[in-house]
Design an enzyme around this catalytic site. Structure first.
Site, PDB file in Angstrom:
ATOM      1  N   SER A 263       0.847  -1.187   0.000  1.00 43.33           N
ATOM      2  CA  SER A 263       0.000   0.000   0.000  1.00 43.33           C
ATOM      3  C   SER A 263       0.889   1.246   0.000  1.00 43.33           C
ATOM      4  O   SER A 263       1.749   1.377  -0.868  1.00 43.33           O
ATOM      5  CB  SER A 263      -0.942  -0.036   1.203  1.00 43.33           C
ATOM      6  OG  SER A 263      -1.877   1.018   1.157  1.00 43.33           O
ATOM      7  N   ARG A 332     -12.853   7.127   8.606  1.00 40.35           N
ATOM      8  CA  ARG A 332     -12.428   5.724   8.594  1.00 40.35           C
ATOM      9  C   ARG A 332     -13.459   4.844   7.890  1.00 40.35           C
ATOM     10  O   ARG A 332     -13.104   3.890   7.200  1.00 40.35           O
ATOM     11  CB  ARG A 332     -12.219   5.233  10.026  1.00 40.35           C
ATOM     12  CG  ARG A 332     -11.630   3.834  10.131  1.00 40.35           C
ATOM     13  CD  ARG A 332     -10.252   3.758   9.507  1.00 40.35           C
ATOM     14  NE  ARG A 332      -9.585   2.501   9.824  1.00 40.35           N
ATOM     15  CZ  ARG A 332      -8.341   2.205   9.483  1.00 40.35           C
ATOM     16  NH1 ARG A 332      -7.611   3.076   8.817  1.00 40.35           N
ATOM     17  NH2 ARG A 332      -7.798   1.040   9.808  1.00 40.35           N
ATOM     18  N   ASP A 486      -8.725  -5.242  -6.016  1.00 42.89           N
ATOM     19  CA  ASP A 486      -8.358  -4.015  -5.312  1.00 42.89           C
ATOM     20  C   ASP A 486      -8.937  -2.812  -6.053  1.00 42.89           C
ATOM     21  O   ASP A 486      -8.612  -2.566  -7.212  1.00 42.89           O
ATOM     22  CB  ASP A 486      -6.831  -3.906  -5.242  1.00 42.89           C
ATOM     23  CG  ASP A 486      -6.339  -2.782  -4.346  1.00 42.89           C
ATOM     24  OD1 ASP A 486      -7.140  -1.891  -4.002  1.00 42.89           O
ATOM     25  OD2 ASP A 486      -5.151  -2.794  -3.997  1.00 42.89           O
ATOM     26  N   HIS A 523      -7.943  -4.515  -1.429  1.00 39.11           N
ATOM     27  CA  HIS A 523      -6.676  -3.907  -1.020  1.00 39.11           C
ATOM     28  C   HIS A 523      -6.101  -4.577   0.221  1.00 39.11           C
ATOM     29  O   HIS A 523      -4.884  -4.643   0.397  1.00 39.11           O
ATOM     30  CB  HIS A 523      -6.886  -2.419  -0.768  1.00 39.11           C
ATOM     31  CG  HIS A 523      -5.627  -1.654  -0.574  1.00 39.11           C
ATOM     32  ND1 HIS A 523      -4.641  -1.554  -1.544  1.00 39.11           N
ATOM     33  CD2 HIS A 523      -5.157  -0.944   0.497  1.00 39.11           C
ATOM     34  CE1 HIS A 523      -3.646  -0.823  -1.096  1.00 39.11           C
ATOM     35  NE2 HIS A 523      -3.928  -0.443   0.144  1.00 39.11           N
ATOM     36  N   ASP A 524      -6.962  -5.070   1.099  1.00 40.25           N
ATOM     37  CA  ASP A 524      -6.496  -5.693   2.342  1.00 40.25           C
ATOM     38  C   ASP A 524      -5.845  -7.058   2.138  1.00 40.25           C
ATOM     39  O   ASP A 524      -5.403  -7.674   3.115  1.00 40.25           O
ATOM     40  CB  ASP A 524      -7.665  -5.851   3.323  1.00 40.25           C
ATOM     41  CG  ASP A 524      -7.891  -4.594   4.149  1.00 40.25           C
ATOM     42  OD1 ASP A 524      -7.106  -3.636   4.003  1.00 40.25           O
ATOM     43  OD2 ASP A 524      -8.847  -4.560   4.934  1.00 40.25           O
TER      44      ASP A 524
END
Length: 543
Positions: A263, A332, A486, A523-524
Site C-alpha cells: 500500500s 475511517r 483491489d 486492497h487488504d
C-alpha cells in the site's frame, strides 16, 4: 461561529420537542473550547424566545401522541453524543479503545526503540524539521557485515509494531509474515520497521512538541512546549524515506538487502530504490503505485474534508480539547469502503440485516453498515486526526516522475516554498482556492486512447517522465504484486510500474497479479494472504 451556534440551537430545540429519554445532555460549562458560555446562553435564550413568540404549530411540532407515526430512534447519534459528553467530563480516555475483533489486524503501538536525529530534515515542499525522532522496532539479528537488513515500510495508519516483541507481545500488523521460515525470515534477515515521519506512534508528527515553543517566553504551557498541530510542515513519502535512511546510518547499515512495503509502504519501497539505488538491493512493492492517481486522491480528499468539517478539529488545534472523533469515525468508514471488494462483501454480508425482526432504521441496520460503523468506532480515538490529514496528503503528492523529483530537489535547496503554499514577507501561507469553478474539459484524443499493447482500456502506456523517474531501478531485482479485486490501488497501477521499469531497461522484474479467483479481499489482501502474498515475497527474497 454562526454555524456552531445554529447547531447548538437546533440541538437544544430537538431535545426539547422530542423529549428524548435517558439521553445525557452535553455539559457546555465544562467545554474547554474558547466560545464564551455567556454567548452560548444568550443565543439559546434568544432562539427560545423567538420560538415561543411564534404560536403557529405544525403537526410535527406537536408531541408524539398526536403524530401519525412514532418518532424514530437514533442510537448511533446517541452514542456519538454520549462519547462527546464523556470526553467533556474527561471520563473517556483517548487512544484507549479496543481494536475489536475481525480479520483486520490491530494497529497497536507500545514499547519501541527511538532514534533522535539532531540535524535538520529539509523537506520537499520547503519546510524544515530542525530535529526529529523515528520510532522503530527490529526482529532477527544483523550479521557481521550488516548485509542482511530488510526495511519494511508501513501503510498509512500503522505503527512500527509489525510483529510481536518481548517488550510488546501484542500481535503486530504483519505478524504472520515475519518470523523463522516466514516471508521475512528472521533466521536470515534483520527486519526493521519504522513509524513514518508525520505519524503519531512515536515518530515526529503534528502531535509532537514544536521545539520552537519550549521556552517559557513563547509557550502557554509552562515551558513544556505545544504540539505542532497544523504548524507542522507538509511532508512527502520521499521525506519519510530520507528520514528512514538517517536511521539506517545510525544503525550502521550501508546497504539494504531489500526494501519491502505494501500500500503506502509499496510506494515508499519504490521511492527508497529511486532515491538510494546504491543502498538498496531488491525492491518489493505490493498493492502500491509509482504515482497517485485521481481515484485514490479523490477518496482521501473526501476523508479529509469530512474530518476537517468536524467542529472539534479546530483547524488542527484540538490537543487540549476534544479530538474530532466524529469526523475521524466517518473518515475511517469511507476508507474502509475502499479496502475490500464488492464480491467479498456479497459473500460475507449479502443483504443480511443486523436484526430482521425490527423495522428498518436510518442508523446502522444492514450487516455491512454495522461492519463499517464498527470499523470507524474502534479507530476514532486511537489515531491522531492531524496525522491522518498529513500522511494521506503525502500519498496524494506521490509521483516518482523525473520532473516531479527534480522540482522537489530545487525546492529543498532554495527553501522558497513552505507548508504547501508560497511564503510572503510576513511568513504566512498565501494558498487560496481557484477564482473560477472547475469546468469539464474535452480530453485530447491521444490521452483517451489506450496503448495498443494493453489488454485493458484503463491501462495506458506509462509517460516518458515516469519511465525516466524509475530508471535508477533498471539494475535492481523488483517484485511487483497486484490484486485484481483491489479498487483503491487497481491492478493496472501495478502494471504501470512494471511497464515503466521494462521501458527503462529493467529485465529483472517479477510481476504477480492475483485474480479474483484467488483473492476477493481487495486492497487488504496484503494483510491477510500469507500464501499468495507472503509465499511469493519469501520466494523472491530467496532467489
Amino acid at each position: 461561529m454562526k454555524r456552531i451556534l445554529t447547531n447548538v440551537n437546533t440541538f437544544a430545540r430537538r431535545r426539547q420537542s422530542l423529549h428524548i429519554a435517558n439521553l445525557r445532555p452535553l455539559s457546555l460549562t465544562n467545554h474547554p473550547r474558547t466560545i464564551p458560555i455567556s454567548t452560548i446562553t444568550q443565543n439559546l435564550h434568544t432562539a427560545s424566545s423567538k420560538q415561543n413568540a411564534t404560536p403557529t404549530a405544525t403537526p410535527q411540532d406537536v408531541g408524539p401522541s398526536s403524530s401519525s407515526n412514532p418518532q424514530m430512534a437514533f442510537p448511533c447519534l446517541d452514542a456519538l453524543e454520549t462519547r462527546t459528553s464523556n470526553l467533556l467530563n474527561n471520563s473517556t480516555p483517548v487512544k484507549k479503545f479496543s481494536s475489536g475483533s475481525g480479520p483486520e489486524p490491530s494497529y497497536t503501538s507500545g514499547p519501541h526503540q527511538s532514534f533522535h536525529c539532531p540535524t535538520p530534515l529539509h523537506l520537499d515542499w520547503g519546510g524544515t524539521l530542525s530535529a526529529y525522532t523515528i520510532a522503530y522496532e527490529t526482529w532477527g539479528t544483523l550479521n557481521s557485515n550488516a548485509s542482511n537488513a530488510i526495511l519494511l515500510h508501513t501503510g498509512l495508519s500503522a505503527s512500527s509494531h509489525a510483529h510481536s516483541t518481548p517488550s510488546n507481545p501484542s500481535v503486530g500488523w504483519w505478524e504472520k509474515f515475519i518470523g523463522p521460515g516466514k516471508a521475512l525470515d528472521t533466521n536470515k534477515y534483520f527486519v526493521i520497521c519504522t513509524n513514518v515521519i508525520g505519524g503519531c506512534y512515536g515518530s515526529t508528527g503534528p502531535s509532537s512538541i514544536d521545539p520552537s515553543t519550549t521556552t517559557t517566553s513563547t509557550s502557554n504551557n509552562g515551558g513544556k512546549g505545544e504540539p505542532y498541530a497544523t504548524k507542522f510542515p507538509i511532508v512527502t513519502l520521499e521525506d519519510m524515506v530520507r528520514a528512514q535512511f538517517t536511521l539506517l546510518d545510525h544503525l550502521g547499515i550501508q546497504k539494504l538487502f531489500a526494501s519491502v512495503g505494501s500500500s503506502m509502504g509499496g510506494m515508499q519501497s519504490l521511492a527508497a530504490g529511486v532515491l538510494y539505488p546504491e543502498r538498496v538491493g531488491r525492491v518489493v512493492s505490493i498493492s502500491g503505485c509509482a504515482r497517485s492517481h485521481p481515484y485514490s486522491i479523490a477518496m482521501r480528499f473526501v476523508q479529509r474534508q469530512v474530518l476537517m468539517s468536524d467542529p472539534n478539529w479546530s483547524r488542527g488545534h484540538y490537543y487540549s480539547s476534544i479530538p474530532p472523533h466524529i469526523g475521524m469515525k466517518l473518515a475511517r468508514e469511507i476508507a474502509t469502503v475502499t479496502y475490500r471488494s464488492g464480491p467479498e462483501w456479497e459473500q460475507r454480508f449479502g443483504r443480511l440485516r443486523a436484526d430482521s425482526t425490527k423495522p428498518p432504521a436510518l442508523c446502522p441496520d444492514f450487516k455491512i453498515e454495522t461492519y463499517l460503523d464498527h470499523a470507524g468506532e474502534k479507530w476514532c480515538l486511537e489515531y491522531d486526526a492531524n496525522s491522518l490529514l498529513y500522511i494521506s496528503k503525502a500519498m496524494d503528492l506521490f509521483d516518482l516522475s523525473e520532473g516531479v523529483q527534480k522540482d522537489a530537489r530545487v525546492r529543498r535547496e532554495s527553501y522558497t516554498l513552505r507548508r504547501g503554499g508560497d511564503i510572503d514577507e510576513g511568513g504566512q501561507c498565501t494558498l487560496t482556492l481557484p477564482d473560477e469553478a472547475y469546468e469539464e474539459q474535452e480530453q485530447e484524443q491521444e490521452e483517451q486512447a489506450p496503448s495498443s499493447s494493453s489488454s485493458s482500456s484503463s491501462h495506458r502506456q506509462p509517460p516518458r517522465d515516469l519511465i525516466a523517474g524509475l530508471s535508477p531501478l533498471k539494475d535492481h531485482k523488483v517484485l511487483v504484486i497486484g490484486v485484481a479485486s483491489d479498487i483503491l490501488f487497481p491492478a493496472w497501477q501495478q502494471r504501470e510500474i512494471v511497464d515503466a521499469l521494462k521501458e527503462g531497461g529493467n529485465e529483472n522484474i517479477t510481476h504477480v497479479e492475483l485474480g479474483e479467483d484467488i483473492s476477493l479481499f481487495g486492497h487488504d489482501t496484503f494483510l491477510l494472504d500469507t500464501v499468495n502474498v507472503g509465499g511469493v515475497v519469501g520466494e523472491f527474497l530467496k532467489e
